[in-house]
Motif scaffolding. Structure first.
Motif, PDB file in Angstrom:
ATOM      1  N   LEU A  19      31.613  39.597  48.385  1.00  0.00           N
ATOM      2  CA  LEU A  19      33.026  39.951  48.553  1.00  0.00           C
ATOM      3  C   LEU A  19      33.951  38.777  48.250  1.00  0.00           C
ATOM      4  O   LEU A  19      34.876  38.892  47.456  1.00  0.00           O
ATOM      5  N   CYS A  22      34.155  37.896  44.497  1.00  0.00           N
ATOM      6  CA  CYS A  22      34.479  38.825  43.417  1.00  0.00           C
ATOM      7  C   CYS A  22      35.725  39.681  43.606  1.00  0.00           C
ATOM      8  O   CYS A  22      36.165  40.309  42.665  1.00  0.00           O
ATOM      9  N   VAL A  23      36.258  39.773  44.801  1.00  0.00           N
ATOM     10  CA  VAL A  23      37.474  40.575  44.940  1.00  0.00           C
ATOM     11  C   VAL A  23      38.557  39.955  44.074  1.00  0.00           C
ATOM     12  O   VAL A  23      38.819  38.761  44.141  1.00  0.00           O
ATOM     13  N   LEU A  24      39.165  40.797  43.262  1.00  0.00           N
ATOM     14  CA  LEU A  24      40.143  40.266  42.326  1.00  0.00           C
ATOM     15  C   LEU A  24      41.368  39.766  43.076  1.00  0.00           C
ATOM     16  O   LEU A  24      41.952  40.495  43.878  1.00  0.00           O
ATOM     17  N   PRO A  25      41.779  38.556  42.832  1.00  0.00           N
ATOM     18  CA  PRO A  25      42.975  38.080  43.501  1.00  0.00           C
ATOM     19  C   PRO A  25      44.210  38.750  42.895  1.00  0.00           C
ATOM     20  O   PRO A  25      44.349  38.836  41.681  1.00  0.00           O
ATOM     21  N   ALA A  26      45.049  39.256  43.759  1.00  0.00           N
ATOM     22  CA  ALA A  26      46.284  39.840  43.257  1.00  0.00           C
ATOM     23  C   ALA A  26      47.217  38.715  42.832  1.00  0.00           C
ATOM     24  O   ALA A  26      47.216  37.639  43.416  1.00  0.00           O
ATOM     25  N   THR A  27      47.971  38.978  41.804  1.00  0.00           N
ATOM     26  CA  THR A  27      48.916  37.954  41.380  1.00  0.00           C
ATOM     27  C   THR A  27      50.067  37.840  42.362  1.00  0.00           C
ATOM     28  O   THR A  27      50.794  36.888  42.386  1.00  0.00           O
ATOM     29  N   VAL A  28      50.229  38.890  43.160  1.00  0.00           N
ATOM     30  CA  VAL A  28      51.254  38.866  44.189  1.00  0.00           C
ATOM     31  C   VAL A  28      50.546  38.940  45.533  1.00  0.00           C
ATOM     32  O   VAL A  28      49.632  39.731  45.719  1.00  0.00           O
ATOM     33  N   THR A  29      50.919  38.108  46.456  1.00  0.00           N
ATOM     34  CA  THR A  29      50.300  38.125  47.770  1.00  0.00           C
ATOM     35  C   THR A  29      50.894  39.254  48.589  1.00  0.00           C
ATOM     36  O   THR A  29      52.092  39.293  48.850  1.00  0.00           O
ATOM     37  N   ALA A  30      50.040  40.193  48.968  1.00  0.00           N
ATOM     38  CA  ALA A  30      50.521  41.352  49.717  1.00  0.00           C
ATOM     39  C   ALA A  30      50.635  41.020  51.194  1.00  0.00           C
ATOM     40  O   ALA A  30      49.844  40.269  51.733  1.00  0.00           O
ATOM     41  N   THR A  31      51.644  41.571  51.816  1.00  0.00           N
ATOM     42  CA  THR A  31      51.818  41.411  53.258  1.00  0.00           C
ATOM     43  C   THR A  31      51.530  42.770  53.884  1.00  0.00           C
ATOM     44  O   THR A  31      52.362  43.668  53.843  1.00  0.00           O
ATOM     45  N   THR A  32      50.346  42.881  54.441  1.00  0.00           N
ATOM     46  CA  THR A  32      49.918  44.177  54.946  1.00  0.00           C
ATOM     47  C   THR A  32      50.573  44.492  56.276  1.00  0.00           C
ATOM     48  O   THR A  32      50.499  43.683  57.198  1.00  0.00           O
TER      49      THR A  32
ATOM     50  N   ALA B  86      32.702  44.810  44.317  1.00  0.00           N
ATOM     51  CA  ALA B  86      33.390  43.973  45.312  1.00  0.00           C
ATOM     52  C   ALA B  86      34.250  44.827  46.238  1.00  0.00           C
ATOM     53  O   ALA B  86      34.285  44.602  47.453  1.00  0.00           O
ATOM     54  N   GLY B 115      46.133  44.688  46.978  1.00  0.00           N
ATOM     55  CA  GLY B 115      46.307  43.944  45.730  1.00  0.00           C
ATOM     56  C   GLY B 115      45.095  44.063  44.835  1.00  0.00           C
ATOM     57  O   GLY B 115      45.213  44.367  43.640  1.00  0.00           O
ATOM     58  N   ASN B 119      45.370  46.268  41.405  1.00  0.00           N
ATOM     59  CA  ASN B 119      45.153  45.522  40.164  1.00  0.00           C
ATOM     60  C   ASN B 119      43.973  46.065  39.371  1.00  0.00           C
ATOM     61  O   ASN B 119      44.058  46.281  38.163  1.00  0.00           O
ATOM     62  N   ASP B 216      55.520  45.096  48.049  1.00  0.00           N
ATOM     63  CA  ASP B 216      54.316  44.442  47.519  1.00  0.00           C
ATOM     64  C   ASP B 216      53.742  45.231  46.350  1.00  0.00           C
ATOM     65  O   ASP B 216      53.399  44.673  45.298  1.00  0.00           O
TER      66      ASP B 216
END
Lengths: 693, 438
Positions: A19, A22-32, B86, B115, B119, B216
């Protein structure tokens, strides 16, 4: 039941540990936005029922769930499966509603209703339109508080349960059921939740009524209501509907006590299996134990440490105990290696703390997937009910993600060291027992259950053949049996037809090779079935020119019926091509019997019961012919032996299907080599030869 | 009952059907080089759901290529590779949906994974991959699935014949999951052409529903597709003119031991004001063990052994189909008359208020139950947007449902349940293996 005491709403794949990478990083940081569970209004009625109401006004729906301490672990001395059968009968009828009325009211309430059981609890739940909550609570309350069990409903539901137990699903769950039994003994959590074929055969409607009366009561029961409702009003209303509920009988469930199990190996015999299932389980902490969550995390890490493709992991924290288990599939010749790999995976965590790169992503995944189980009102009601039934509070439920966050590598190792004790590990391997026995015996002492899944060892086969030889000698001799070329049996019978009994006249004529006539006459009507040349046909007994060819099922039944008389049962057992195995002794039908299991050369599987004094065949269990739906044991018991041409044969025969006698034959004639005419077996379409009768 | 009424008074302030309080927060966006987007936040949701939806199904499968949308969904729409693994490791559940009207690929995942999920799904939707091996595997899988369904549902060929007759010349005439002729005709060129046409990113609708911050989600999408604009109403799909219906068809043999007759009615589009009334009537006639059809037709001395029915909502024309298993000597004319009159009589006889209420509640409860999760809500909103041109369409449907009167049902039945909109398909039991046909 999907208790909170598991880590994930849905099983995860084995890819858990990648995990972080490999989880793709978002280009924008989400605020959950934070997840918030609606806090319930909770009220306990004087009769012990606790009501919890969760308000959720998003949709005009309401979920109602009644939970009682009536799971399989509460069955006590009742046959295993009584909790399941009882739950399936709840909602079939009440003192004031039949099935149609219940279904009509559920439909009018815009909903549906279902009952389930777990090991600790049973529940009745439904989803309805919120505007119809009054009707919904009324019908759900009626179904749970005033259930009525009819003979017909019990027969149908228990038959379905037996079919399940003997069918593919029942066979598939045997290894897991055996694992729990190995770990917890024959009672409590060791009871198979849906029962076993044998326990369900013993189950009676009286058991169900007594179980319901003693377990389905308000004491410690829970009523969860979630949806578009006003809590205060609903609590008042629930008090009105359920306030008068009282226990019908004493004898509420005593929760199972932990048992100190020794390391063991159980074999589930699957003679033709080309692959094995290997299961390994170990007792774990009960719900609320400080080790509960570390052990739950440890079980996930162990599954990964096993390094086996397709390894499955399970973990339960219950009211009085817990359990952790792994299972994997292997080749037959690799079963011992796989068993050792699974054990080594448990052992590794006792000595080596998990790496942070393994533990932290796991914790994060568990924490973030926790809210998924509350996606529906049903999930909310179910999760709270499971938690409350374990004696936990709403605060405990809410605190779960935070508790996961406090787990450290050290606490995982400490918990593993305490619980993953090799001395208490139970192995179950399903596969060809005769090939598995030797390699697996080196891992743990092999426990035998005495059932038909036991292997056939040379010693057991030798003993079985000796018993058969002794029995054949008691009946006359093998030579005398082999001289029988035809036979005629005439009998007056009492048959069960539905709920009533009817008298009939029965005639069976057998002639080698594999030809048989089966006449059955009830009053003035009767039918004849004929087996000849691998075909069969039926006709009314008085107009034999009107006939109907039988399908392959009927042909098969008649072929097995041909070999179902005492002479053929003995001959088949004596056949050198048959597999036999002595199976100890048993008490059945009011007497002790020696048992010999037989797989005949014709593909039938029988359990023979032999009189230990006279050595005559006292009964036989057929797992083929009459048992068309495979749902109950078919047994025949023989009495009144008399000599016929030097062979001792029974003149009294009782046929039982499960716990019910379906036919009692009193023979008026038993003739051997009487010259049964060939012409009787000529198909009506072929030119008839001159009558020989 | 008296107690129920009294207690119900306690609940006056609850259970009054109102509009979904979350609806006001819905946003729709569009991108010049990208998809339409529908954001439906719900602060109480447990999860977030990301879906990519297309107005593609059997309704508009290319002629001669029945099941192409279904095959492409299997072969090209699923998120592949490490991104999928993932996300699954974080607790995500993927789903593929193909109905006669829409296709979708979607994922339900922990809210913290918005995200990553958004994406991954949008990146793949921009360039869905299809190669010969994947197409072959998808077709083989679709064939196997069809074999399984035929094995499990012996009635299926009869139901397909009803559809074929009612919707001759329209995509609904073929199964949404395709048939053997369609599978045989699908080649890589046709598949690629369709993938770049019906499944182009500019024709997609991306939905994000559940627990997330719309700002977001918008930022993530803008980083991929550029600046967002408010989405213009898509406009409702145009209902095509459908041909005349063959009144009676030979359905051939079914793998059943009894004769089965099916009757189907082609009904107006789900956008039609009468659709809700017809769905309620369908529920009353065919829902549950005590359905009106079973009550009126299945008698000890009659010819009907069992009657089942189903109402199906669809964009270009809804469907009500009834299947009756028969026993004894069969007078086909009498049975047809009995069966069709049991349905069409409601154009003359009004249903009672109690019956209406019960069936209406059951339909409403089913609809609301499907809406509970973030995924179910996304499906309702996406279907409304793609086919009705408005996210409010499903709420409008519920509102129509709640306001129905017996007169509405009678009027709708009189308009739709008529002989000209009906077909009857007769089937016969297939002989058992080795048995000669008489």
């Amino acid at each position: 039941m999907s208790p909170r005491r598991t880590l994930f709403a849905a099983p995860l794949t084995g890819a858990l540990m990648i995990l972080a990478a490999c989880v793709l990083p978002a280009t924008v940081t989400a605020t959950t936005p934070p997840f918030r569970l609606p806090e319930p209004a909770v009220h306990t009625l004087p009769n012990g029922l606790t009501v919890a109401v969760f308000r959720d006004s998003r949709l005009g729906l309401v979920q109602v769930q009644l939970t009682v301490a009536a799971g399989s672990a509460t069955e006590g001395a009742f046959p295993a499966g009584v909790s399941y059968v009882t739950s399936q009968l709840i909602g079939q009828a009440t003192a004031s509603r039949d099935l149609a009325a219940i279904q009509d009211d559920v439909e009018r309430a815009g909903g549906h209703m279902a009952a389930r059981i777990g090991r600790d609890i049973g529940s009745l739940s439904g989803t309805f339109l919120a505007s119809q909550l009054p009707l919904a609570l009324d019908v759900l309350g009626d179904a749970s508080m005033h259930a009525v069990f009819s003979e017909g409903d019990f027969a149908r539901v228990s038959r379905n349960a037996r079919s399940l137990a003997r069918g593919p699903a029942g066979i598939a769950r045997q290894p897991e059921d055996r694992l729990w039994t190995a770990a917890f003994g024959e009672a409590g959590y060791g009871h198979a939740p849906a029962g076993t074929a044998e326990s369900l055969d013993r189950l009676t409607i009286t058991d169900v009524r007594n179980f319901y009366n003693s377990r389905w009561g308000p004491s410690s029961a829970l009523l969860a209501i979630a949806g578009d409702v006003q809590p205060d009003s609903v609590i008042a209303w629930a008090s009105e509907v359920f306030g008068g509920w009282t226990a019908r009988a004493a004898g509420a469930a005593t929760m199972p006590k932990p048992v100190d199990v020794a390391r063991s190996m159980t074999l589930v015999h699957r003679p033709d299996a080309t692959q094995c299932e290997v299961w390994l389980g170990v007792p774990g902490p009960k719900a609320g134990d400080p080790d509960e969550i570390p052990v739950a995390l440890a079980s996930q890490l162990v599954a990964r440490a096993a390094g086996l493709a397709g390894v499955r992991v399970g973990q339960s924290a219950l009211r009085s105990g817990g359990f952790v288990w792994l299972s994997a599939t292997s080749r037959v010749d690799s079963a011992a290696i796989v068993a050792k790999r699974l054990e080594a995976a448990f052992a590794s965590l006792r000595t080596t703390p998990p790496r942070a790169t393994d533990l932290e992503p796991l914790k994060t995944a568990i924490q973030s997937s926790f809210p998924l189980r509350f996606e529906s009102l049903e999930g909310l009601a179910d999760q709270w009910s499971a938690e409350a039934a374990l004696g936990m509070s709403f605060a405990d439920l809410v605190a779960f993600p935070a508790q996961v966050g406090t787990v450290t590598a050290a606490s995982v190792t400490a918990a593993a060291r305490k619980w993953f004790d090799p001395a208490h590990m139970s192995f179950v391997v399903a596969g060809p027992a005769d090939r598995l026995r030797a390699p697996l015996a080196a891992i743990a002492p092999i426990a035998t259950s005495g059932g038909t899944d036991d292997p056939v060892t040379p010693e057991l086969e030798k003993s079985g053949r000796a018993r058969i030889a002794r029995t054949i000698a008691a009946h006359g001799s093998l030579a005398a049996l082999k001289k029988v070329r035809d036979s005629i049996i005439e009998a007056s019978t009492v048959m069960r037809v539905g709920k009533t009994e009817a008298t009939a006249k029965l005639v069976q004529m057998r002639k080698e090779p594999e030809r048989m006539i089966y006449d059955l006459r009830i009053e003035e009507r009767g039918s004849r079935d004929v087996l000849a040349d691998g075909k069969s046909w039926s006709s009314p007994i008085d107009t034999l020119t009107k006939f109907q060819d039988s399908d392959t099922t009927k042909v098969s039944a008649l072929r097995q019926g041909f070999r179902g008389d005492v002479i053929h049962v003995l001959l088949d057992a004596a056949d050198p091509k048959a597999r036999v195995a002595a199976r100890g002794t048993t008490f059945l039908n009011g007497a002790n019997h020696e048992r010999v299991e037989v797989w005949t050369a014709f593909g039938s599987h029988r359990m023979m019961y032999l009189d230990p004094v006279t050595h005559l065949l006292s009964g036989v269990e057929l797992q083929d012919s009459d048992n068309r739906d495979g749902s109950a044991a078919v047994r025949r018991w023989y009495h009144d032996y008399r000599a016929v041409d030097g062979i001792r044969l029974p003149f009294d025969e009782q046929r039982w299907l499960g716990a019910q006698r379906v036919m009692h034959l009193k023979l008026t004639r038993y003739a051997l080599n009487a010259g049964v005419a060939d012409g009787l077996f000529v198909h009506p379409e072929t030119p008839l030869p001159p009558s020989s009768r | 009952m008296r107690r129920i009424v009294i207690l119900a008074l306690l609940l006056l302030s609850a259970g009054v059907a109102t509009a979904d309080p979350r609806s006001s927060a819905i946003q729709t966006l569009s991108f010049a080089r990208g998809p339409a987007v529908l954001l439906a936040p719900d602060s109480l949701a447990g999860a977030v759901h990301v879906g990519v939806w297309y107005a593609a199904g059997s309704r508009n499968d290319p002629a001669g290529h029945a099941g192409l949308a279904y095959v492409l969904a299997r072969g090209a729409l699923s998120l592949p590779g490490e991104a999928r693994v993932a996300l699954e490791a974080s607790g995500a559940n993927f789903d593929l949906t193909v109905t006669p009207d829409v296709s979708s690929t979607s994922v339900t995942l922990p809210a913290e994974q918005l995200g990553a999920g958004l994406n991954a799904m949008t990146a793949y939707a921009m360039a869905p991959a299809l190669n010969a091996a994947a197409l072959r595997a998808a077709i083989d899988g679709a064939r196997a699935e069809r074999r399984r369904r035929l094995q499990q549902s012996p009635l299926l060929p009869g139901l397909e014949q009803v559809n074929a007759t009612l919707f001759a010349g329209h995509g609904y005439s073929a199964p949404a999951s395709g048939d053997e002729a369609g599978f045989d005709a699908i080649d890589e060129a046709a598949a690629r052409a369709d993938l770049s046409a019906r499944f182009a990113i500019t024709r997609a609708l991306v939905t994000v529903s559940g627990r997330f911050d719309p700002a977001d989600a918008r930022a993530i999408l803008e980083s991929r597709f550029g600046a967002a604009q408010p989405a213009a109403a898509a406009g409702a799909a145009v209902t095509p003119r459908l041909g005349t219906i063959e009144p009676r068809v030979d359905g051939g043999e079914l793998a059943l031991s009894v004769t089965v007759v099916l009757a189907g009615w082609r009904l107006p589009s789900e956008r039609d004001p009468d659709a809700a009334a017809l769905e309620v009537l369908g529920r009353l006639l065919a829902g549950g063990v005590s359905s009106r059809l079973n009550q009126s037709l299945v008698t000890p001395d009659g010819s009907f052994l069992q009657v089942q029915g189903n109402f199906e909502r669809r964009a270009d024309g809804c469907l009500f189909v009834v299947a009756a298993a028969l026993k004894g000597a069969i007078d086909t004319t009498a049975i047809e008359t009995q069966l069709t009159q049991a349905v069409e009589r409601w154009a003359r006889d009004p249903i009672s208020g109690a019956d209406l209420e019960s069936a209406r509640d059951a339909v409403e409860a089913s609809a609301l139950e499907r809406m509970q999760g973030a995924g179910g809500r996304a499906e309702a909103l996406a279907t409304a947007w793609l086919l009705d041109g408005s996210v409010n369409a499903w709420e409008a449907y519920l509102a129509r449902l709640r306001s129905l009167t017996p007169a509405d049902v009678k009027r709708a039945a009189g308009r739709a349940l008529t002989e000209s909109q009906r077909t009857v398909v007769w089937t016969e039991p297939a002989p058992a293996p080795g048995e000669d046909k008489p």
